[in-house]
Design a protein around this motif. Structure first.
Motif, PDB file in Angstrom:
ATOM      1  N   VAL A 368       0.843  -1.202   0.000  1.00  0.00           N
ATOM      2  CA  VAL A 368       0.000   0.000   0.000  1.00  0.00           C
ATOM      3  C   VAL A 368       0.878   1.252   0.000  1.00  0.00           C
ATOM      4  O   VAL A 368       0.627   2.213  -0.740  1.00  0.00           O
ATOM      5  CB  VAL A 368      -0.951  -0.012   1.211  1.00  0.00           C
ATOM      6  N   SER A 369       1.945   1.237   0.839  1.00  0.00           N
ATOM      7  CA  SER A 369       2.834   2.396   0.911  1.00  0.00           C
ATOM      8  C   SER A 369       3.521   2.661  -0.423  1.00  0.00           C
ATOM      9  O   SER A 369       3.628   3.805  -0.873  1.00  0.00           O
ATOM     10  CB  SER A 369       3.886   2.186   1.994  1.00  0.00           C
ATOM     11  N   SER A 370       3.973   1.585  -1.062  1.00  0.00           N
ATOM     12  CA  SER A 370       4.647   1.773  -2.357  1.00  0.00           C
ATOM     13  C   SER A 370       3.673   2.272  -3.410  1.00  0.00           C
ATOM     14  O   SER A 370       4.030   3.077  -4.278  1.00  0.00           O
ATOM     15  CB  SER A 370       5.303   0.467  -2.803  1.00  0.00           C
ATOM     16  N   LEU A 373       3.212   5.905  -2.784  1.00  0.00           N
ATOM     17  CA  LEU A 373       4.414   6.618  -3.215  1.00  0.00           C
ATOM     18  C   LEU A 373       4.423   6.822  -4.721  1.00  0.00           C
ATOM     19  O   LEU A 373       4.764   7.897  -5.213  1.00  0.00           O
ATOM     20  CB  LEU A 373       5.658   5.850  -2.776  1.00  0.00           C
ATOM     21  N   ARG A 374       4.012   5.771  -5.460  1.00  0.00           N
ATOM     22  CA  ARG A 374       3.964   5.900  -6.914  1.00  0.00           C
ATOM     23  C   ARG A 374       2.953   6.956  -7.334  1.00  0.00           C
ATOM     24  O   ARG A 374       3.203   7.747  -8.252  1.00  0.00           O
ATOM     25  CB  ARG A 374       3.628   4.548  -7.555  1.00  0.00           C
ATOM     26  N   ARG A 375       1.780   6.965  -6.673  1.00  0.00           N
ATOM     27  CA  ARG A 375       0.774   7.982  -7.001  1.00  0.00           C
ATOM     28  C   ARG A 375       1.272   9.384  -6.669  1.00  0.00           C
ATOM     29  O   ARG A 375       1.043  10.337  -7.429  1.00  0.00           O
ATOM     30  CB  ARG A 375      -0.528   7.684  -6.249  1.00  0.00           C
ATOM     31  N   ALA A 376       1.947   9.513  -5.511  1.00  0.00           N
ATOM     32  CA  ALA A 376       2.479  10.832  -5.137  1.00  0.00           C
ATOM     33  C   ALA A 376       3.542  11.308  -6.126  1.00  0.00           C
ATOM     34  O   ALA A 376       3.574  12.483  -6.512  1.00  0.00           O
ATOM     35  CB  ALA A 376       3.068  10.761  -3.723  1.00  0.00           C
ATOM     36  N   ASN A 377       4.407  10.384  -6.548  1.00  0.00           N
ATOM     37  CA  ASN A 377       5.432  10.751  -7.535  1.00  0.00           C
ATOM     38  C   ASN A 377       4.810  11.161  -8.853  1.00  0.00           C
ATOM     39  O   ASN A 377       5.280  12.081  -9.531  1.00  0.00           O
ATOM     40  CB  ASN A 377       6.399   9.580  -7.753  1.00  0.00           C
ATOM     41  N   SER A 378       3.716  10.459  -9.240  1.00  0.00           N
ATOM     42  CA  SER A 378       3.028  10.808 -10.482  1.00  0.00           C
ATOM     43  C   SER A 378       2.419  12.210 -10.388  1.00  0.00           C
ATOM     44  O   SER A 378       2.491  13.001 -11.342  1.00  0.00           O
ATOM     45  CB  SER A 378       1.936   9.775 -10.780  1.00  0.00           C
ATOM     46  N   LYS A 379       1.846  12.527  -9.219  1.00  0.00           N
ATOM     47  CA  LYS A 379       1.255  13.851  -9.023  1.00  0.00           C
ATOM     48  C   LYS A 379       2.327  14.935  -9.051  1.00  0.00           C
ATOM     49  O   LYS A 379       2.141  15.998  -9.656  1.00  0.00           O
ATOM     50  CB  LYS A 379       0.509  13.881  -7.690  1.00  0.00           C
ATOM     51  N   LEU A 380       3.473  14.653  -8.407  1.00  0.00           N
ATOM     52  CA  LEU A 380       4.569  15.619  -8.405  1.00  0.00           C
ATOM     53  C   LEU A 380       5.107  15.864  -9.815  1.00  0.00           C
ATOM     54  O   LEU A 380       5.470  16.986 -10.176  1.00  0.00           O
ATOM     55  CB  LEU A 380       5.701  15.127  -7.498  1.00  0.00           C
ATOM     56  N   GLU A 381       5.148  14.796 -10.617  1.00  0.00           N
ATOM     57  CA  GLU A 381       5.634  14.949 -11.985  1.00  0.00           C
ATOM     58  C   GLU A 381       4.702  15.864 -12.785  1.00  0.00           C
ATOM     59  O   GLU A 381       5.150  16.705 -13.558  1.00  0.00           O
ATOM     60  CB  GLU A 381       5.732  13.584 -12.670  1.00  0.00           C
ATOM     61  N   LYS A 382       3.368  15.695 -12.575  1.00  0.00           N
ATOM     62  CA  LYS A 382       2.426  16.571 -13.268  1.00  0.00           C
ATOM     63  C   LYS A 382       2.600  18.022 -12.834  1.00  0.00           C
ATOM     64  O   LYS A 382       2.545  18.939 -13.652  1.00  0.00           O
ATOM     65  CB  LYS A 382       0.987  16.101 -13.001  1.00  0.00           C
ATOM     66  N   LEU A 383       2.803  18.236 -11.500  1.00  0.00           N
ATOM     67  CA  LEU A 383       2.977  19.598 -11.005  1.00  0.00           C
ATOM     68  C   LEU A 383       4.256  20.236 -11.558  1.00  0.00           C
ATOM     69  O   LEU A 383       4.309  21.449 -11.781  1.00  0.00           O
ATOM     70  CB  LEU A 383       3.024  19.591  -9.474  1.00  0.00           C
ATOM     71  N   SER A 384       5.294  19.399 -11.784  1.00  0.00           N
ATOM     72  CA  SER A 384       6.553  19.950 -12.302  1.00  0.00           C
ATOM     73  C   SER A 384       6.411  20.453 -13.726  1.00  0.00           C
ATOM     74  O   SER A 384       7.274  21.175 -14.211  1.00  0.00           O
ATOM     75  CB  SER A 384       7.651  18.885 -12.237  1.00  0.00           C
ATOM     76  N   TYR A 385       5.353  20.052 -14.437  1.00  0.00           N
ATOM     77  CA  TYR A 385       5.130  20.496 -15.809  1.00  0.00           C
ATOM     78  C   TYR A 385       4.143  21.662 -15.885  1.00  0.00           C
ATOM     79  O   TYR A 385       3.737  22.058 -16.963  1.00  0.00           O
ATOM     80  CB  TYR A 385       4.594  19.339 -16.659  1.00  0.00           C
ATOM     81  N   MET A 386       3.709  22.209 -14.730  1.00  0.00           N
ATOM     82  CA  MET A 386       2.684  23.255 -14.733  1.00  0.00           C
ATOM     83  C   MET A 386       3.287  24.586 -14.299  1.00  0.00           C
ATOM     84  O   MET A 386       4.102  24.640 -13.381  1.00  0.00           O
ATOM     85  CB  MET A 386       1.526  22.864 -13.800  1.00  0.00           C
ATOM     86  N   ASP A 387       2.906  25.663 -14.960  1.00  0.00           N
ATOM     87  CA  ASP A 387       3.317  27.006 -14.578  1.00  0.00           C
ATOM     88  C   ASP A 387       2.509  27.439 -13.358  1.00  0.00           C
ATOM     89  O   ASP A 387       1.271  27.451 -13.396  1.00  0.00           O
ATOM     90  CB  ASP A 387       3.094  27.978 -15.742  1.00  0.00           C
TER      91      ASP A 387
END
Length: 560
Positions: A368-370, A373-387
């Protein structure tokens, strides 16, 4: 317990401990080795990302300098200069200094190296120099003047303006009449404004991006460096071959990855540094979790083995083997939370069976933790592409998508259209209404662009008040109505702009280019340059309009 049972229990304890600890130690070594390989791969990936970022900044820098040369050459070709019309030259230089924020001063210098006409930008306005003041400007022994007098454009080393005290570099072009050089047009570019346009800054506190000259002197200010500082000897040695990456210790004792990109028009180098630990935070977290997991597992295994040493090997083998298989699967990232350990029973008096049960629960929790973590990393990646200001795609995502779309278009042979949009007189808008209103204006324009573009298009903030739109598979005929609709839509947005020289509301200029056979745009840089040329033409024609080029079409003549 009989002697035989005791000896059997002792032997069983020895062999079970030996057979359990050896695979665990081997597994620990293998996973540690894999984590080290992963760390190096992450470092290499981060270095590539940093190099790509620097390359994009250097391309933007080169284009900025090239555009200034175009402006100067365009003015130098106008009759007022070629015919040495003093009034006409004063008017042209004043207008250029008024409408732009790029120049510190502009001078017309005759063949003796004496200034004839000059304007100085002061408080966003141009001040015409008297003939006596202009004559005080002497350039007879300046290298840039000598080169331009011989018929070539020239660029100077960093200087300090005598008139304004600003740090500048001088760009100069020859003025030719009937194949004869009759003077030199010299424009002084503000170094601080040039650095600002390249995007050199330090906003995160960890990443350092700064500019150094050929002697290793820092030219920009960050949290850890100030103009005039000298870089470390190791970095100065690396600058001998600046286009690359390296790992080293900076002046604050941090182990960093450094990427270097030389700016070809000037003997300057952009350096970006990031702590190595930032490049593999995920790998470090995984290693710590693994060490904790193995430590707990070894301790529990030893305790359980000592208690159940007299049990039959068959009773011990099945659950222990199942757990060992799960640990091996964990090393490969193959968690299976739907399959309990064989023999797991929390109510059993057999500690191995209880251990199997809790191990199953721990395995499920880790799964569950992993997953989280994968979902959080995916969300962070989307935020890194947004102004963060406009909530549309940022420059990083634009560069990534343009590379992908360009490759697909050239492979599948379909057209690709690119639009560049610039808010007219935005600097004056900020000066009149303040930066808070300027931010609101940027958000409103971004929303209007998204509303005016079709599904599948990429709308991104390109930098400052510039926006870009990628239209995959859109021909010239398809993209032109979209661009014209964007320009018209600013009337509906209706943001007051009393300081504009174009209209009483905020307007935009738009340049578009469509590549079909990719004979002209045989690289992404060519595609951007053609669209930028169209945008430049739209501004030269008076702003608040769209200019479109397509492959094979005659472009509007501009100085080069």
């Amino acid at each position: 317990m009989t002697w035989r049972q005791w000896r059997l229990s002792k032997q069983l304890l020895f062999w079970l401990m030996l057979l359990t600890l050896i695979p665990l130690l081997l597994l620990g070594w293998l996973i540690t080795y894999q984590l080290n390989v992963t760390e190096q791969a992450l470092i290499d990936k981060k270095a590539n990302e940093m190099t790509t970022l620097l390359l994009a900044d250097s391309i933007y820098f080169e284009r900025f300098i090239t555009n200034r040369f175009r402006e100067l050459e365009f003015m130098a070709s106008i009759d007022s200069f070629t015919e040495s019309n003093i009034d006409g030259m004063n008017e042209l230089l004043t207008n250029k200094a008024d409408i732009g924020d790029n120049y510190d001063s502009l001078y017309f210098v005759d063949t003796t190296g004496t200034g004839v006409v000059g304007v100085i930008s002061s408080n966003e306005r141009a001040a015409i120099l008297s003939s006596e003041e202009a004559n005080d400007f002497l350039a007879v022994d300046r290298e840039w003047f000598i080169r331009s007098l011989n018929g070539s454009p020239a660029i100077s080393d960093p200087l300090q303006s005598r008139a304004t005290g600003n740090r500048i570099i001088a760009l100069s072009v020859p003025i030719v009449n009937s194949s004869e050089v009759i003077g030199v047009l010299r424009g002084a570019i503000l170094i601080d404004r040039l650095i600002e346009r390249v995007g050199i800054s330090d906003e995160q506190g960890q990443t350092e991006m700064y500019l150094v000259d050929s002697n290793g002197i820092v030219m920009t200010e960050t949290l850890r460096k100030a103009p005039g500082d000298r870089v470390e000897p190791e970095i100065l040695q690396l600058l001998q071959d600046p286009n690359g990456t390296a790992e080293y210790e900076d002046s604050h004792g941090r182990e960093v990855i450094g990427a270097f990109q030389q700016l070809e028009l000037l003997d300057w180098t952009v350096i970006i540094e990031e702590p190595i630990e930032e490049a593999f935070v995920t790998a470090s977290a995984l290693r710590n979790q693994f060490y904790l997991f193995v430590s707990i597992l070894v301790a529990v295994t030893i305790i359980i083995i000592s208690i159940v040493a007299t049990y039959l090997s068959k009773t011990l083998t099945t659950p222990v083997t199942s757990m060992l298989e799960d640990v091996k699967q964990a090393a490969n990232g193959e968690w299976k939370d739907d399959k309990p350990i064989e023999g797991a029973n929390p109510s059993s008096k057999n500690e191995i069976h209880q251990l199997a049960h809790y191990f199953t629960m721990m395995k499920k929790q880790l799964y569950v933790s992993s997953s989280e973590l994968r979902r959080a990393n995916s969300k962070l990646e989307k935020l890194s592409y947004m102004d963060g200001l406009t909530n549309i795609s940022n420059r990083r995502y634009f560069d990534k998508r343009l590379s992908e779309v360009y490759l697909q278009a050239t492979t599948d042979n379909y057209p690709l259209s690119l639009l560049l949009i610039d808010i007219d007189c935005f600097k004056k808008y900020n000066d009149t209404y303040g930066h808070v209103s300027g931010d609101a204006c940027l958000r409103a324009v971004a929303q209007a662009l998204e509303k005016a573009t079709p599904e599948g298009a990429v709308v991104a903030r390109y930098g400052g008040e510039e926006f870009a739109i990628i239209l995959p598979a859109y021909s010239h005929a398809d993209s032109k109505p979209i661009g014209e609709a964007i320009v018209r839509s600013m009337t509906e947005v209706d943001i007051e702009h009393s300081s504009s020289t174009v209209a009483d509301h905020v307007t935009v200029s738009l340049g578009g280019y469509t590549a079909t056979s990719f004979m002209e745009a045989n690289s992404i840089e060519d595609l951007l340059n053609h669209a930028d040329s169209a945008l430049y033409a739209a501004k030269e024609l008076g702003r608040n309009q769209a200019v479109f080029y397509e492959e094979g079409e005659q472009k509007r003549p501009m100085a080069r």
